[in-house]
Enzyme design. Structure first.
Site, mmCIF file in Angstrom:
data_model
loop_
_atom_site.group_PDB
_atom_site.id
_atom_site.type_symbol
_atom_site.label_atom_id
_atom_site.label_comp_id
_atom_site.label_asym_id
_atom_site.label_seq_id
_atom_site.Cartn_x
_atom_site.Cartn_y
_atom_site.Cartn_z
ATOM 1 N N ARG A 286 5.538 12.042 -3.280
ATOM 2 C CA ARG A 286 5.448 12.518 -1.898
ATOM 3 C C ARG A 286 6.661 11.992 -1.129
ATOM 4 N NH1 ARG A 286 1.115 13.619 -3.953
ATOM 5 N NH2 ARG A 286 -1.019 13.576 -3.152
ATOM 6 N N HIS B 74 4.288 -4.972 8.714
ATOM 7 C CA HIS B 74 4.243 -4.907 10.169
ATOM 8 C C HIS B 74 2.920 -5.384 10.750
ATOM 9 C CE1 HIS B 74 7.632 -2.453 9.056
ATOM 10 N NE2 HIS B 74 6.849 -1.553 8.491
ATOM 11 N N ASP C 64 1.234 -15.566 5.518
ATOM 12 C CA ASP C 64 0.731 -16.928 5.279
ATOM 13 C C ASP C 64 0.713 -17.257 3.790
ATOM 14 O OD1 ASP C 64 0.376 -17.445 7.960
ATOM 15 O OD2 ASP C 64 -1.815 -17.243 7.932
ATOM 16 N N TYR D 126 11.658 8.372 0.703
ATOM 17 C CA TYR D 126 11.534 7.317 -0.315
ATOM 18 C C TYR D 126 12.163 7.660 -1.655
ATOM 19 C CZ TYR D 126 8.310 5.537 3.161
ATOM 20 O OH TYR D 126 7.769 5.083 4.331
ATOM 21 N N GLU E 40 12.587 -9.836 0.554
ATOM 22 C CA GLU E 40 11.826 -8.701 1.101
ATOM 23 C C GLU E 40 12.668 -7.433 0.960
ATOM 24 O OE1 GLU E 40 10.917 -9.357 5.229
ATOM 25 O OE2 GLU E 40 10.219 -7.299 5.558
ATOM 26 N N HIS F 103 12.815 -3.126 1.607
ATOM 27 C CA HIS F 103 12.318 -1.840 2.111
ATOM 28 C C HIS F 103 13.268 -0.756 1.644
ATOM 29 C CE1 HIS F 103 9.401 -3.904 4.494
ATOM 30 N NE2 HIS F 103 10.354 -4.738 4.876
ATOM 31 N N ARG G 174 13.886 3.767 12.158
ATOM 32 C CA ARG G 174 12.671 4.569 12.207
ATOM 33 C C ARG G 174 11.867 4.231 13.470
ATOM 34 N NH1 ARG G 174 9.885 4.475 6.421
ATOM 35 N NH2 ARG G 174 8.731 6.188 7.422
ATOM 36 N N ASN H 297 7.901 -5.760 -1.486
ATOM 37 C CA ASN H 297 7.910 -4.701 -0.487
ATOM 38 C C ASN H 297 6.477 -4.617 0.027
ATOM 39 O OD1 ASN H 297 7.881 -2.448 1.076
ATOM 40 N ND2 ASN H 297 9.031 -1.153 -0.349
ATOM 41 N N PRO I 30 0.802 -1.228 0.000
ATOM 42 C CA PRO I 30 0.000 0.000 0.000
ATOM 43 C C PRO I 30 0.831 1.274 0.000
ATOM 44 C CG PRO I 30 -0.156 -1.146 2.106
ATOM 45 C CD PRO I 30 0.515 -2.080 1.160
ATOM 46 N N ASN I 31 0.323 2.232 -0.759
ATOM 47 C CA ASN I 31 0.856 3.595 -0.887
ATOM 48 C C ASN I 31 2.103 3.691 -1.758
ATOM 49 O OD1 ASN I 31 -1.082 5.041 0.774
ATOM 50 N ND2 ASN I 31 -0.228 3.855 2.465
ATOM 51 N N ALA J 215 3.311 -1.085 4.570
ATOM 52 C CA ALA J 215 2.785 -1.135 5.944
ATOM 53 C C ALA J 215 2.333 -2.535 6.344
ATOM 54 C CB ALA J 215 1.635 -0.145 6.088
ATOM 55 N N SER K 29 13.462 2.339 2.798
ATOM 56 C CA SER K 29 14.032 3.018 3.960
ATOM 57 C C SER K 29 14.646 1.989 4.906
ATOM 58 C CB SER K 29 12.943 3.820 4.685
ATOM 59 O OG SER K 29 11.961 2.944 5.225
ATOM 60 N N ARG L 197 8.228 -0.369 13.133
ATOM 61 C CA ARG L 197 8.706 -0.808 11.818
ATOM 62 C C ARG L 197 9.802 -1.872 11.922
ATOM 63 N NH1 ARG L 197 6.251 2.879 8.237
ATOM 64 N NH2 ARG L 197 5.958 4.921 9.201
HETATM 65 O O1 CA2 Z 1 10.838 1.509 3.444
HETATM 66 C C1 CA2 Z 1 9.946 0.920 2.849
HETATM 67 O O2 CA2 Z 1 10.054 0.556 1.678
HETATM 68 C C2 CA2 Z 1 8.608 0.649 3.549
HETATM 69 O O3 CA2 Z 1 8.183 -0.657 3.205
HETATM 70 C C3 CA2 Z 1 7.638 1.691 3.040
HETATM 71 C C4 CA2 Z 1 6.291 1.659 3.738
HETATM 72 C C5 CA2 Z 1 6.441 1.646 5.243
HETATM 73 O O4 CA2 Z 1 5.164 1.471 5.855
HETATM 74 C C6 CA2 Z 1 7.384 0.563 5.715
HETATM 75 O O5 CA2 Z 1 7.519 0.651 7.122
HETATM 76 C C7 CA2 Z 1 8.742 0.715 5.063
HETATM 77 C C8 CA2 Z 1 5.441 2.862 3.322
HETATM 78 C C9 CA2 Z 1 5.248 2.988 1.849
HETATM 79 C C10 CA2 Z 1 4.621 4.312 1.572
HETATM 80 O O6 CA2 Z 1 5.130 4.784 0.361
HETATM 81 C C11 CA2 Z 1 5.001 6.103 0.086
HETATM 82 C C12 CA2 Z 1 5.671 6.565 -1.023
HETATM 83 C C13 CA2 Z 1 5.613 7.893 -1.336
HETATM 84 C C14 CA2 Z 1 4.875 8.762 -0.562
HETATM 85 C C15 CA2 Z 1 4.201 8.306 0.536
HETATM 86 C C16 CA2 Z 1 4.261 6.957 0.868
#
Ligand code: CA2
Length: 148
Positions: free
Chosen positions: A21, A83, A90, A26, A101, A103, A110, A77, A13-14, A80, A105, A114
């Site tokens: 953003r 976590h 599963d 990121y 896997e 990430h 953080r 990846n 997601p996201n 969210a 960041s 996370r």
């Molecule tokens: O570091 C990563 O790749 C994460 O998987 C990114 C997730 C975060 O919840 C994980 O803890 C670490 C969040 C992805 C959100 O991606 C965005 C990208 C651009 C703008 C806003 C959010």
């Protein structure tokens, strides 16, 4: 190895917002840029790539299940859902394919929540903090695992 030599790249997601953003966390690469990077790294090793992104947990589970018979390995990846999602974990366990896997960041630098991943126990490797290049490292590692 299946005849198709395909990898599945799964984005949670996201991640559709990449490059639009939060560039401080990121980076500026878009999701299309990341998928192109994966395709290029995979092609160098004779693999093709299917990529999926969803903001919905069940859709990610469906995509992971569908990889059985169509892909040899998965780069994920889970964002969210890393976590929170027993369902994604599963599905990865059930499909039985090698998983890397990623990430972008460094999740360990953080917020404390996370630091825990439901996915990591099912992953052959975990790459965090390398930005979009982490996907390239993941594809390189996964293809090496599959070839050796
Ligand atoms: O570091 C990563 O790749 C994460 O998987 C990114 C997730 C975060 O919840 C994980 O803890 C670490 C969040 C992805 C959100 O991606 C965005 C990208 C651009 C703008 C806003 C959010």
């Amino acid at each position: 190895m299946t005849e198709t030599s395909r990898l599945l790249i799964v984005h949670g997601p996201n991640l559709n917002l990449l490059g639009t953003r939060e560039p401080g966390i990121y980076g500026t690469a878009t999701l299309d840029d990341v998928n192109d990077l994966c395709r290029a790294a995979a092609a160098q090793r004779g693999f093709e790539v299917d990529a999926v992104q969803s903001n919905h947990e069940g859709d990610l589970v469906d995509a992971i299940q569908a990889a059985r018979g169509t892909a040899e390995g998965i780069v994920i990846n889970p964002a969210a859902y890393t976590h929170t999602s027993v369902a994604v974990a599963d599905a990865l366990a059930a499909v039985g394919l090698p998983v890397v896997e990623v990430h972008m960041s460094n999740v360990h630098a953080r917020e404390p929540f996370r630091r825990h991943s439901y996915v990591s126990p099912h992953a052959a490797a975990v790459i965090a903090g390398a930005g979009p290049s982490g996907y390239r490292f993941a594809v390189e590692h996964l293809t090496a695992l599959l070839r050796d």
